[in-house]
Enzyme design. Structure first.
Site, PDB file in Angstrom:
ATOM      1  N   TRP A   1     -23.162  18.234  31.617  1.00  0.00           N
ATOM      2  CA  TRP A   1     -23.593  19.370  30.810  1.00  0.00           C
ATOM      3  C   TRP A   1     -23.593  19.039  29.319  1.00  0.00           C
ATOM      4  CZ3 TRP A   1     -25.955  23.845  31.507  1.00  0.00           C
ATOM      5  CH2 TRP A   1     -25.867  24.840  30.518  1.00  0.00           C
ATOM      6  N   THR A   2     -22.532  18.449  28.819  1.00  0.00           N
ATOM      7  CA  THR A   2     -22.386  18.222  27.380  1.00  0.00           C
ATOM      8  C   THR A   2     -23.286  17.114  26.863  1.00  0.00           C
ATOM      9  OG1 THR A   2     -20.092  18.975  27.507  1.00  0.00           O
ATOM     10  CG2 THR A   2     -20.722  17.740  25.543  1.00  0.00           C
TER      11      THR A   2
ATOM     12  N   GLU B   1     -28.973  17.537  33.070  1.00  0.00           N
ATOM     13  CA  GLU B   1     -29.020  18.998  33.200  1.00  0.00           C
ATOM     14  C   GLU B   1     -29.776  19.621  32.024  1.00  0.00           C
ATOM     15  OE1 GLU B   1     -25.106  20.633  34.007  1.00  0.00           O
ATOM     16  OE2 GLU B   1     -24.504  18.816  35.042  1.00  0.00           O
TER      17      GLU B   1
ATOM     18  N   MET C   1     -26.245  20.590  43.070  1.00  0.00           N
ATOM     19  CA  MET C   1     -25.127  21.351  42.499  1.00  0.00           C
ATOM     20  C   MET C   1     -25.176  22.812  42.960  1.00  0.00           C
ATOM     21  SD  MET C   1     -24.843  19.582  38.704  1.00  0.00           S
ATOM     22  CE  MET C   1     -26.586  19.678  38.315  1.00  0.00           C
ATOM     23  N   THR C   2     -24.794  22.995  44.221  1.00  0.00           N
ATOM     24  CA  THR C   2     -24.878  24.307  44.857  1.00  0.00           C
ATOM     25  C   THR C   2     -23.644  25.156  44.540  1.00  0.00           C
ATOM     26  OG1 THR C   2     -24.080  23.219  46.872  1.00  0.00           O
ATOM     27  CG2 THR C   2     -26.447  23.598  46.679  1.00  0.00           C
TER      28      THR C   2
ATOM     29  N   ASP D   1     -21.916  27.500  40.763  1.00  0.00           N
ATOM     30  CA  ASP D   1     -22.237  28.048  39.436  1.00  0.00           C
ATOM     31  C   ASP D   1     -23.549  28.829  39.420  1.00  0.00           C
ATOM     32  OD1 ASP D   1     -19.923  26.919  38.521  1.00  0.00           O
ATOM     33  OD2 ASP D   1     -20.871  25.258  37.462  1.00  0.00           O
TER      34      ASP D   1
END
Length: 615
Positions: free
Chosen positions: A349-350, A390, A455-456, A458
């Site tokens: 993410w970052t 992402e 990424m199932t 969030d």
């Protein structure tokens, strides 16, 4: 010539050339030679490289320049790049010079003219271990594969159509590609590996296994040997036999920063019992910056010292040890559990914002990643690379506008560079219409991937601070779900429809929960006032804490939930994980992965549930 063998004729030829022309000179002396033939506009020609022999600290290399056109070539220049630490020593039959990792060879006085169909060769000795790894080849300023500046690669052929499917074979047909100078032939790829080159727009693939999924694409090649983009993918299942059994992937993410506040170390994989149940570990994260893969936290990765009681093998690090930190502990883990494969994951993410620049030159990006993953300082630690972007051509922490083809181009470059090493990617699970799965070519990219970590989780959380409350990892849709397409089944079905084989899809499990506060309704769909308090971050909490602080009271869409006071949480438990593993087996998926180890209990009960559920 057989690698490592030099014929008597070759030795005699070199002695004669050295005596007559004094061309066997160190490169340092050759750099200043005058009279070099200037580069010409690229003719129709190719340049191919061969590492003739290798003696560990050095090697012999040879280039062959061939005139593939119908006009005579007058003068040639070959340029290429070697990896850092690899250099040219002495050369013959060409004037060779170098700067950094870039090398240039120009014809000698007597071999600059090449008639149509003829070829010339030159050779050299080199130092270093990268003598078999050349890149950036140019011949007279153009492509070494014979393409001239301005030549247009062929278009993508039509999507293959399967017919005459049997237990062991399938016939494929496709519509022709187009090219400004004509299409020469087509490469047929099965699961990303070339199985045939044909001139017709049809091919019958045989020798297949019964009841097995195969994914096919086709790539056109023009008369200059340029290849165009791959066709859309077609997945075919042979008849009979049922799906062949495969060992399920059981993968966990180990976070680099977990060694600080979380106090979670590689040894915890052993003491929890998780190491004996794993097949793969993703080490998260390396950074992506300046178009390259780089180390994230060098101290945690390679320098942090471990005492004997903290170390996997009970041996303390020393002050002058060349490699310490997580990398050394993971090497010790692999020695203890040799079945475990470890991949270095980049982005997250970052750090996903760096992919936008990196994919502008996919080959250079892949080369930088390969050199870092296989660096001699931690040689043998990593078995491949995982890319966690992402999100391609969509928004995450930042927005990317690289286009739908960028992801597939990156995956192809990685496969071309990493060869038989593992190449995987963590990808979005947004199965909504026009959502993130639709924004990038995940189907085309899958032919180059060993698998995708989907990424199932969030799907929902307290970034929507007023709710409605909803399970963050729903397996299926349910009445009242806040957004259609935001569930595991929708994402996986969409990916399969886009040509991703089921066996290349891993279901994702979160070892944590997401929650809201200010909630008065027990069931999902209640209103809230903000994120529930968490130990490290508001709105998120480890399973090992929630198990005791807010035990589940119900399930929705295959995920547990509970309201404790004014806080409402959803998370996976051993029971819901068993249900999701049953789904994975029913769908023929490649296995499961989870984020991340430190959220589990000290005895690894969630890891145990994944392991037992996939047996």
């Amino acid at each position: 010539m057989t690698p490592g063998t030099l014929t008597r004729t070759t030795h005699a030829r070199r002695r004669a050339l050295a005596a007559l022309t004094a061309l066997l000179l160190p490169v340092a002396a050759l750099i200043g030679l005058a009279g070099a033939t200037p580069a010409h506009a690229a003719e129709s020609a190719t340049a191919t490289y061969t590492k003739v022999s290798d003696w560990g600290t050095g090697f012999q290399g040879q280039w062959t320049v061939k005139n593939t056109g119908d006009t005579t070539i007058n003068g040639w220049t070959v340029e290429w790049d070697f990896p850092s630490g690899t250099s040219v020593g002495s050369a013959w039959d060409a004037r060779v010079s170098g700067s950094g990792t870039h090398w240039k060879a120009q014809n000698a006085n007597w071999n600059g003219t090449i008639a149509p169909g003829a070829s010339v060769s030159f050779g050299f000795t080199g130092a270093g271990s990268g003598g078999g790894d050349v890149s950036g080849c140019k011949l007279n300023g153009g492509s070494c594969d014979g393409a001239q500046p301005g030549d247009t690669p062929p278009s993508a052929p039509g999507k293959p159509v399967a017919s005459d499917v049997t237990d062991t074979s399938v016939r494929l047909t496709w519509t022709a590609a187009t090219d400004d100078k004509g299409v020469k032939n087509y490469d047929v790829l099965r699961d990303g590996t070339k199985v045939a080159t044909v001139e017709k727009v049809a091919y019958t693939d045989s020798g297949l296994a019964k009841g097995t999924d195969y994914t096919y694409t086709v790539v056109a090649r023009d008369t200059a040997d340029q290849t165009g983009p791959a066709s859309a993918a077609t997945t075919v299942r042979t008849t009979g036999g049922g799906q062949q059994p495969v060992d399920a992937v059981k993968l966990g993410y180990f976070t680099e920063w977990g060694v600080y506040d979380r106090n979670y170390h590689v040894k915890n994989l052993v003491t929890s019992g998780s190491a004996g149940k794993l097949t793969h570990i993703n080490y998260a994260f390396g950074n992506v910056q300046g178009g390259r893969c780089t180390v994230g936290d060098a101290y945690a990765a390679t320098d942090k010292a471990y005492t004997a009681d903290q170390s996997v093998d009970g041996v303390a690090d020393t002050w002058d040890q060349p490699l310490r930190g997580n990398f050394n502990q993971l090497k010790k883990l692999k020695a203890k559990y040799p079945n475990i494969k470890i991949l270095w994951s980049f982005g997250g993410w970052t750090w996903s914002g760096g992919f936008t620049d990196a994919v502008k030159n996919p080959a250079a990006f892949a080369d930088s990643c390969y050199q870092l993953v296989n660096d001699a300082r931690w040689a043998g630690l990593f078995d491949g690379i995982d890319l966690d972007w992402e999100y391609p051509n969509a928004c995450g922490l930042t927005c990317d506008t690289s286009g739908p083809a960028a992801f597939g181009n990156m995956m192809k470059a990685m496969r071309d560079k990493f060869g038989k090493q593992l190449v995987t990617a963590a990808i979005t699970a947004d199965g909504s219409d026009g959502g993130k799965i639709d924004a990038a070519d995940y189907g085309g990219g899958s032919q180059y991937a060993d698998w995708y970590n989907v990424m199932t989780y969030d799907f929902f959380g307290a970034w929507d601070k007023t709710g409605p409350t909803a399970p963050h990892s729903p397996l299926t849709s349910y009445p009242g779900i806040p957004k259609q397409g935001f569930n595991t089944d929708a994402a996986l079905q969409k990916l399969k429809a886009k040509g991703v084989p089921a066996k290349k899809l891993l279901i994702g499990i979160g070892f944590y929960g997401r929650g809201w506060t200010g909630v008065t309704q027990d069931a999902p769909g209640g209103t809230a006032t903000g994120p529930a308090p968490g130990k490290y971050e508001a709105g998120i909490e480890d399973y090992k804490i929630l198990k005791a602080s807010c035990p589940s009271t119900g399930t929705v869409a295959g995920t547990a939930y509970a309201r404790c006071g004014s806080n409402w949480w959803s998370y996976d438990t051993p029971a819901t994980i068993n249900g999701k593993m049953a789904y994975a087996k029913q769908q023929g998926l490649g296995g499961a992965f989870f984020w991340e180890f430190s959220g589990d209990t000290a005895d690894g009960e969630l890891m145990t549930a994944i392991d037992s559920g996939l047996k």
